[in-house]
Enzyme design. Structure first.
Site, PDB file in Angstrom:
ATOM      1  N   ASP A 331      46.752  32.755  41.106  1.00  0.00           N
ATOM      2  CA  ASP A 331      46.098  33.748  41.109  1.00  0.00           C
ATOM      3  C   ASP A 331      46.595  34.600  40.030  1.00  0.00           C
ATOM      4  OD1 ASP A 331      44.028  35.994  42.010  1.00  0.00           O
ATOM      5  OD2 ASP A 331      45.898  37.143  42.639  1.00  0.00           O
ATOM      6  N   ASP A 574      49.341  36.479  46.022  1.00  0.00           N
ATOM      7  CA  ASP A 574      50.199  37.628  46.292  1.00  0.00           C
ATOM      8  C   ASP A 574      50.036  37.870  47.784  1.00  0.00           C
ATOM      9  OD1 ASP A 574      47.818  38.922  46.536  1.00  0.00           O
ATOM     10  OD2 ASP A 574      48.096  40.426  44.782  1.00  0.00           O
ATOM     11  N   ASP A 578      44.523  36.869  49.171  1.00  0.00           N
ATOM     12  CA  ASP A 578      44.391  35.617  48.884  1.00  0.00           C
ATOM     13  C   ASP A 578      44.269  34.558  50.064  1.00  0.00           C
ATOM     14  OD1 ASP A 578      44.341  36.029  45.992  1.00  0.00           O
ATOM     15  OD2 ASP A 578      46.244  36.234  46.005  1.00  0.00           O
TER      16      ASP A 578
END
Length: 677
Positions: A331, A574, A578
Site C-alpha cells: 500500500d 499501515d 488495510d
C-alpha cells in the site's frame, strides 16, 4: 556459564562430573576377577547419573505412554548392564544426560534472551491523586487518568504527554538504539523507558490493551502456532519411536533365529548376546532427540531473534510462509510514503520570466538541506537563493491564518520565524478550491492554483507551468501582478523506501507491486522513484482486495492450488484501513501499527516501526530459520539411518551409537542457536 545455570542444571552437572570420574576410575581398576564387585561399583555412577531417566521411563509405562526417549535410554542401558557392558551402559546414560544438560541450557538461554527483550511489562504505575502520586497496579488505571513517569521508569500504559519533555528508550519495542525525544501532545507507548525528565501522561488505553501487553501476548502465543515441519516432527516422533522399539525387538529375536534356522549356525549365549547388543545399539541410535528438540528450538530462536530487531512474527507457521515470499504488494500511503503533505520543491521564477530548476528539495533536517545545497550543481547564485527565500516567505505569510493541510505544510517549511512576523499580515481572504489572497507588508499576495492566478490576471509562462511534470500539488505565488514562482507540496517518500525495494530484490523477491487510491500520474511518478515497475492507481479499499486476489490467482496452479514455485504473496500496509487486504494475502505485514487494533488482529507479521527496510530483513530471518530446520532434519535423519544400518549389521558399537544420539543432538542444537543471531 555456571552463573547463568539454574539450580537444577548445576545439580545435574555435578552428578555428571562425579559419575564420569567414577566410571573412568572403575574402568581402570583390575576388577575382572571380581565380576559381582565390578557390577555393584558400576551401579553407583549408573544410578547417580540416570536415576531420573529410569524414574521417568517407569512413570511413562505406568501412565501407558511407553514409547519415548526415556524408555529407549532405560532399555538400552539396562540391557547393556545385564550383558556385562558396564562401561558402555554408564557411558550411554552419562552422554545422554550431557546432551540433556546442553539442550536445557540452550533452550534456557534462548528463553532468557526473549524474556530480556520482552521484559517490558511494568510492575506499577504512579497514579496522580489529590494527595500526590500513589503507586498502584497498572491494571487498576482507568482511561483518562493522569500518571507520572519518573526518569529511569518504564512507561506502564499508552498515553499522551500532558506536561514535560524527555527522551525515551524504545529499543525493546522497535529495536532502534537511538533514543526518541518527546514533548507535550505526543503519544508514547508502554514498554518504553523514560531516560531523563519527569512526564505527566494522560492514559488513552487500559493496561491489557496497551502496546506492552499486546506484544507479550503475541510472543507468548507464537509457540502455539506450529509450522508444517513442526507438525511433521510431532507426527514423526509419535510413530517413529514405537517402530524402532519393535524393530529392535525383532532384531534381537529374529537375528539369532535366522542364523540358527536358515544359516545353520550354532546357537548359544554368545550368539544371542551379540544380537541383543546390536538391538540395544539400534535403540540408542534411534533416539529422536536431535530432531524433536532442535526443530522447535530453531523456530523459537528465529521468532526471538526477529523480535529483538523490532519484527513480531505471530507463529512459526508464518515463518515458513514468509520464507517463501516471491511477491510483495505495498500500500503506498503510510507504507512507502509518510502519508502527510510536505514542501518538496521551491521553484522561483527568473526576472526574465523563465523558470528556475528546483532550488530546494524538502528534507527532514537542516543538515540535509545544507548538504543538498552543497552538492547541487551548479551552486545557486545569491540572487536565486534570495528569490527562493522570498517565495517561501510570502507563501507562508499568505497562508498563515489558514488551517488547510497545504497551508500547514508551507508554515512548517518556513519554521518558527512565522510567529514573530504575524504583524506583517493584514486582511486575508480564502477562496474555496483556489487558494488565498492576503495582504503582506501592504502588498496583495496570492497563493493558490492556476485558476487563482488567472483570476488575478497573473501571467504564467509555459516555462513556469510545471503541472504536467510535477508529482504533487503546485502552489503558485504572486505579489500583485508579479509572478514569484511556485512551490510543490507532495506526500514524502520515506527515507529508506528505495533501499527497501532494492533489498527485496536482493532477497529474491521477483515481483513488487504498489496499490494506491491516488491519481494515475502521482502513482506512476512515485513508482518510478522507488523502482517499482507494477502499480495500480485510483483504487478503493475493496478494489485493493480484488487486485490482491487477482495476483494470488496468477500464482495458482491449474487446479487452483498454490504453486510452490511461484512462492507466496505478502501484502504490506499501515494496518489502519488495510485489514481486509492483510487478511486476504498469503501473509500480511503491518508496519508501525502497534497502536492499531486492526493491524494486530489482521496481520501475521507486525513491524514495530515505520522502516520498510525491515520487510527484507524479516524475509531473510525466516529463510535462515527454515534453512537451519532443513539442515537439522536431513543431517539428523541421514546420520541416524547410516548408523542404524551399521548397528544392525554389527559394525557399529555403543560408542558410535552415543555419537549418533548425543553427538548429533548437540550439533543440531548448536546449529539451531544460530537462528537467534
Amino acid at each position: 556459564m555456571m552463573k547463568s545455570m539454574t539450580k537444577k542444571q548445576k545439580n545435574l552437572l555435578l552428578r555428571i562430573i562425579a559419575a564420569a570420574v567414577m566410571m573412568v576410575v572403575f574402568s581402570l581398576l583390575p576388577l575382572q576377577k571380581y565380576p559381582l564387585l565390578r557390577f555393584v561399583l558400576f551401579l553407583i555412577p549408573y544410578f547417580m547419573v540416570g536415576y531420573d531417566i529410569l524414574r521417568k521411563a517407569l512413570k511413562g509405562i505406568k501412565n501407558r505412554q511407553v514409547f519415548d526417549e526415556n524408555f529407549l535410554m532405560a532399555v538400552a542401558t539396562v540391557g547393556a548392564m545385564v550383558l556385562g557392558e558396564y562401561t558402555e551402559g554408564v557411558a550411554v546414560m552419562l552422554f545422554y544426560q550431557i546432551g540433556e544438560l546442553f539442550q536445557s541450557y540452550a533452550v534456557g538461554k534462548s528463553r532468557r534472551n526473549i524474556s530480556e527483550l520482552m521484559d517490558i511489562r511494568p510492575d506499577y504505575a504512579n497514579l496522580e491523586t489529590e494527595d500526590g502520586a500513589e503507586e498502584v497496579d497498572p491494571d487498576d488505571i482507568e482511561i483518562g487518568s493522569i500518571i507520572l513517569i519518573k526518569p529511569g521508569e518504564r512507561v506502564p500504559i499508552d498515553g499522551v504527554i500532558v506536561e514535560g519533555t524527555s527522551s525515551l528508550d524504545t529499543a525493546a519495542l522497535t529495536g532502534e538504539s537511538l533514543p526518541r525525544d518527546v514533548a507535550p501532545g505526543e503519544e508514547i507507548l508502554s514498554g518504553s523507558i523514560n531516560m531523563s525528565g519527569l512526564l505527566r501522561v494522560r492514559t488513552t488505553k487500559e493496561f491489557e490493551e496497551s502496546t506492552a501487553s499486546r506484544i507479550l501476548d503475541l510472543v507468548e502465543n507464537a509457540s502455539s502456532r506450529k509450522a508444517k515441519s513442526e507438525q511433521f516432527i510431532s507426527r514423526f516422533a509419535h510413530w517413529y519411536t514405537p517402530a524402532v522399539c519393535y524393530s529392535a525387538l525383532a532384531l534381537a529375536i529374529l537375528g539369532p533365529l535366522v542364523n540358527i534356522l536358515v544359516l545353520h549356525k550354532p546357537g548359544g549365549c554368545e550368539l544371542w548376546s551379540d544380537w541383543i547388543y546390536r538391538a540395544l545399539t539400534f535403540l540408542v541410535i534411534s533416539c529422536p532427540c536431535a530432531i524433536v528438540v532442535s526443530i522447535p528450538l530453531t523456530f523459537f530462536g528465529g521468532i526471538g531473534g526477529a523480535g529483538s530487531k523490532g519484527i513480531l512474527i505471530k507463529g512459526s507457521n508464518f515463518m515458513e510462509t514468509l520464507a517463501n515470499v516471491r511477491t510483495v504488494v505495498f500500500d503506498k500511503t503510510g507504507t512507502l510514503t509518510r502519508g502527510n503533505f510536505a514542501v518538496t520543491k521551491i521553484c522561483p521564477a527568473m526576472a526574465d520570466g523563465s523558470a528556475a530548476a528546483a532550488l530546494w528539495t524538502a528534507s527532514e533536517n537542516a543538515e540535509d538541506v545544507a548538504a543538498q545545497a552543497e552538492n547541487s550543481s551548479p551552486a545557486p547564485s545569491k540572487d536565486l537563493q534570495a528569490a527562493a527565500d522570498r517565495l517561501l516567505e510570502y507563501a507562508a505569510l499568505a497562508e498563515s491564518y489558514s488551517s488547510h493541510p497545504i497551508s500547514r505544510s508551507l508554515k512548517e517549511a518556513y519554521g518558527e520565524r512565522l510567529a514573530a512576523q504575524a504583524a506583517r499580515v493584514g486582511d486575508a481572504e480564502e477562496i474555496s478550491g483556489k487558494g488565498v489572497i492576503t495582504e503582506v507588508d501592504g502588498r496583495r499576495i496570492g497563493a493558490g492554483n492556476l485558476q487563482l492566478m488567472q483570476d488575478l490576471g497573473v501571467l504564467i509562462t509555459e516555462e513556469n507551468d510545471h503541472s504536467d511534470v510535477e508529482t504533487g500539488t503546485i502552489v503558485h505565488v504572486c505579489a500583485g501582478k508579479e509572478y514569484l514562482g511556485h512551490i510543490v507540496i507532495a506526500d514524502e517518500i520515506k527515507p529508506h523506501a528505495v533501499e527497501a525495494v532494492r533489498d527485496l530484490r536482493k532477497a529474491g523477491v521477483s515481483r513488487t507491486v504498489m496499490l494506491t487510491g491516488d491519481a494515475e500520474s502521482i502513482a506512476a511518478r512515485v513508482a518510478e522513484k522507488l523502482g517499482i515497475t507494477e502499480y495500480h492507481a485510483e483504487l478503493l479499499p475493496a478494489d485493493k482486495v480484488t487486485q490482491v486476489e487477482k495476483l494470488l490467482s496468477e500464482s495458482a496452479g491449474k487446479d487452483g492450488s498454490k504453486d510452490t514455485k511461484a512462492g507466496t504473496l505478502a501484502f504490506v500496509g499501515d494496518g489502519i484501513n488495510d485489514a481486509p487486504v492483510l487478511s486476504r494475502a498469503d501473509i500480511g505485514i503491518a508496519m508501525g501499527a502497534l497502536g492499531s487494533d486492526a493491524a494486530i488482529e489482521a496481520a501475521d507479521v507486525v513491524l514495530m516501526d515505520d522502516d520498510p527496510v525491515k520487510i527484507a530483513r524479516a524475509i531473510r530471518i525466516a529463510r535462515k530459520c527454515i534453512r537451519i530446520v532443513n539442515e537439522n532434519i536431513w543431517f539428523a535423519i541421514g546420520v541416524k539411518l547410516l548408523c542404524l544400518l551399521l548397528g544392525a549389521l554389527g559394525i557399529a558399537n555403543m560408542w558410535l551409537a552415543i555419537f549418533a544420539d548425543v553427538g548429533v543432538m548437540v550439533l543440531c542444537v548448536l546449529n539451531a542457536i544460530r537462528a537467534l543471531v
